[in-house]
Write a protein that holds these residues in place. Structure first.
Motif, PDB file in Angstrom:
ATOM      1  N   GLY A  17       1.521  -5.158   2.562  1.00  0.00           N
ATOM      2  CA  GLY A  17       0.298  -5.804   1.841  1.00  0.00           C
ATOM      3  C   GLY A  17      -0.280  -4.609   0.762  1.00  0.00           C
ATOM      4  O   GLY A  17      -1.247  -4.644   0.621  1.00  0.00           O
ATOM      5  N   LEU A  18       0.854  -3.733   0.588  1.00  0.00           N
ATOM      6  CA  LEU A  18       0.537  -2.712  -0.499  1.00  0.00           C
ATOM      7  C   LEU A  18       0.835  -2.838  -1.583  1.00  0.00           C
ATOM      8  O   LEU A  18       0.946  -2.035  -2.568  1.00  0.00           O
ATOM      9  N   ASN A  19       1.543  -4.024  -2.101  1.00  0.00           N
ATOM     10  CA  ASN A  19       2.191  -4.335  -3.543  1.00  0.00           C
ATOM     11  C   ASN A  19       1.136  -4.800  -4.417  1.00  0.00           C
ATOM     12  O   ASN A  19       0.074  -5.379  -4.152  1.00  0.00           O
ATOM     13  N   GLY A  20       1.339  -4.102  -5.564  1.00  0.00           N
ATOM     14  CA  GLY A  20       0.630  -4.418  -6.656  1.00  0.00           C
ATOM     15  C   GLY A  20       0.958  -5.546  -7.588  1.00  0.00           C
ATOM     16  O   GLY A  20       2.001  -6.077  -7.038  1.00  0.00           O
ATOM     17  N   ALA A 114       8.939  11.432   2.780  1.00  0.00           N
ATOM     18  CA  ALA A 114       9.209  10.928   1.558  1.00  0.00           C
ATOM     19  C   ALA A 114       8.408  10.468   0.583  1.00  0.00           C
ATOM     20  O   ALA A 114       8.200  10.876  -0.552  1.00  0.00           O
ATOM     21  N   SER A 115       7.308   9.649   1.111  1.00  0.00           N
ATOM     22  CA  SER A 115       5.995   9.194   0.389  1.00  0.00           C
ATOM     23  C   SER A 115       5.377  10.523  -0.112  1.00  0.00           C
ATOM     24  O   SER A 115       4.973  10.221  -1.197  1.00  0.00           O
ATOM     25  N   TYR A 128       1.109   8.106  -8.055  1.00  0.00           N
ATOM     26  CA  TYR A 128       0.482   8.964  -7.028  1.00  0.00           C
ATOM     27  C   TYR A 128      -0.271   8.114  -5.785  1.00  0.00           C
ATOM     28  O   TYR A 128      -0.197   8.411  -4.611  1.00  0.00           O
ATOM     29  N   VAL A 129      -1.039   7.280  -6.385  1.00  0.00           N
ATOM     30  CA  VAL A 129      -1.832   6.545  -5.333  1.00  0.00           C
ATOM     31  C   VAL A 129      -0.984   5.617  -4.261  1.00  0.00           C
ATOM     32  O   VAL A 129      -1.366   5.444  -3.183  1.00  0.00           O
ATOM     33  N   LYS A 130      -0.122   4.941  -5.146  1.00  0.00           N
ATOM     34  CA  LYS A 130       0.983   4.091  -4.413  1.00  0.00           C
ATOM     35  C   LYS A 130       1.571   4.708  -3.299  1.00  0.00           C
ATOM     36  O   LYS A 130       1.665   4.306  -2.061  1.00  0.00           O
ATOM     37  N   HIS A 131       2.177   5.863  -3.749  1.00  0.00           N
ATOM     38  CA  HIS A 131       2.583   6.632  -2.706  1.00  0.00           C
ATOM     39  C   HIS A 131       1.863   7.421  -1.414  1.00  0.00           C
ATOM     40  O   HIS A 131       2.244   7.198  -0.333  1.00  0.00           O
ATOM     41  N   MET A 132       0.643   7.557  -1.794  1.00  0.00           N
ATOM     42  CA  MET A 132      -0.282   8.184  -0.648  1.00  0.00           C
ATOM     43  C   MET A 132      -0.681   7.060   0.005  1.00  0.00           C
ATOM     44  O   MET A 132      -0.822   7.101   1.245  1.00  0.00           O
ATOM     45  N   ALA A 133      -0.881   5.669  -0.648  1.00  0.00           N
ATOM     46  CA  ALA A 133      -1.402   4.741   0.268  1.00  0.00           C
ATOM     47  C   ALA A 133      -0.145   4.240   1.399  1.00  0.00           C
ATOM     48  O   ALA A 133      -0.351   3.943   2.549  1.00  0.00           O
ATOM     49  N   ARG A 134       1.085   4.381   0.876  1.00  0.00           N
ATOM     50  CA  ARG A 134       2.231   4.167   1.866  1.00  0.00           C
ATOM     51  C   ARG A 134       2.232   5.322   2.870  1.00  0.00           C
ATOM     52  O   ARG A 134       2.547   4.775   4.125  1.00  0.00           O
ATOM     53  N   GLU A 163      -7.061  -1.083   6.773  1.00  0.00           N
ATOM     54  CA  GLU A 163      -7.683  -1.195   5.409  1.00  0.00           C
ATOM     55  C   GLU A 163      -7.864   0.153   4.777  1.00  0.00           C
ATOM     56  O   GLU A 163      -7.889   0.192   3.295  1.00  0.00           O
ATOM     57  N   THR A 164      -7.597   1.243   5.207  1.00  0.00           N
ATOM     58  CA  THR A 164      -7.578   2.717   4.825  1.00  0.00           C
ATOM     59  C   THR A 164      -6.414   2.623   3.732  1.00  0.00           C
ATOM     60  O   THR A 164      -6.976   3.164   2.489  1.00  0.00           O
ATOM     61  N   ALA A 165      -5.309   2.276   4.209  1.00  0.00           N
ATOM     62  CA  ALA A 165      -4.225   2.355   2.952  1.00  0.00           C
ATOM     63  C   ALA A 165      -4.583   1.353   1.924  1.00  0.00           C
ATOM     64  O   ALA A 165      -4.231   1.767   0.757  1.00  0.00           O
ATOM     65  N   ARG A 166      -4.981   0.192   1.924  1.00  0.00           N
ATOM     66  CA  ARG A 166      -5.350  -0.593   0.873  1.00  0.00           C
ATOM     67  C   ARG A 166      -6.342  -0.172   0.109  1.00  0.00           C
ATOM     68  O   ARG A 166      -6.662  -0.442  -1.156  1.00  0.00           O
ATOM     69  N   ASN A 167      -7.567   0.484   0.628  1.00  0.00           N
ATOM     70  CA  ASN A 167      -8.578   1.080  -0.076  1.00  0.00           C
ATOM     71  C   ASN A 167      -8.015   2.174  -0.933  1.00  0.00           C
ATOM     72  O   ASN A 167      -8.613   2.374  -2.173  1.00  0.00           O
ATOM     73  N   ILE A 168      -6.975   2.921  -0.404  1.00  0.00           N
ATOM     74  CA  ILE A 168      -6.516   4.151  -1.180  1.00  0.00           C
ATOM     75  C   ILE A 168      -5.669   3.420  -2.567  1.00  0.00           C
ATOM     76  O   ILE A 168      -5.607   3.756  -3.555  1.00  0.00           O
TER      77      ILE A 168
END
Length: 220
Positions: A17-20, A114-115, A128-134, A163-168
């Motif tokens: 659920g982290l796909n843009g 790796a992320s 950057y945000v994508k990998h930190m959310a992962r 929800e934390t990862a999605r908020n990032i």
């Protein structure tokens, strides 16, 4: 070399659920080894195609990347016997991770590191945000899994618990790399087992493999 494709299974951010809007859908093909592969004891894995033997071994070894495929949001089966094997492995997955929580933890930690490394090398804020959310997802997933006593659930595996990862990822929420590292290290105390699996697991999988070898391709 002709290798029969047994199934195509989605992996990556689409499952979390982290796909843009511009995220690609990435799939692993699970393939049957050819006679040549079997005769010369070679693995049929190439790039994103995995030999069914490799896939099964990785699941039994509690490898995160393989177990993720058992809870994928999208899959297409081209072999009834492989579909049966996939559901057998998924049914075993909670017990596999509980018995082999230490290797599972380290496989997740490898993805986590790796992320973080990819975030450090990111060319722009979006990457950057994508990998930190992962990275946050991996921490949350491990925390959720230990709270559920290693019960693998489709909803939780897909990231519905966090929800934390999605908020990032989507709301530019601040992220503390030091805290992420600390949280990942803290979780290690809950993942400390490496035990043998019950013999019946191997017996059932061996029986399924024999059926796979005898299964005819629809094109035959």
């Amino acid at each position: 070399m002709n290798r029969r494709v047994l199934g195509e299974i989605l992996y990556g951010s689409q499952n979390y659920g982290l796909n843009g809007p511009n995220s690609d859908e990435d799939y692993h093909d699970i393939v049957m080894p050819s006679f040549y592969d079997l005769y010369y004891k070679k693995e049929a894995s190439r790039g994103q195609s995995w030999d069914v033997r490799k896939f099964t071994k990785l699941v039994l070894d509690a490898n995160f990347n393989a177990i993720e495929l058992l809870f994928s949001a999208k899959k297409e089966f081209y072999s009834p016997k492989f579909e049966e094997l996939w559901y057998i492995l998924r049914a075993y997955s909670s017990d596999i991770v509980a018995r082999r929580s230490l290797p599972f933890y380290y496989s997740v930690r490898g993805c986590f590191m790796a992320s973080l490394d990819n975030a450090t090398k990111a060319a722009n804020e979006e990457i950057y945000v994508k990998h930190m959310a992962r990275a946050q997802y991996f921490v949350d997933m491990l925390d959720n899994l230990r709270l559920s006593h290693f019960q693998m659930k489709v909803e939780a595996w897909r990231g519905n618990f966090t929800e934390t990862a999605r908020n990032i990822r989507f709301n530019s929420a601040p992220v503390d790399k030091g805290k992420l590292l600390s949280d990942m290290d803290r979780l290690s105390i809950y993942y400390d087992r490496t035990e043998d699996l019950p013999p019946q697991y191997y017996e059932m999988i061996t029986s399924n493999f024999q059926d796979l070898m005898e299964e005819k391709d629809d094109d035959d």
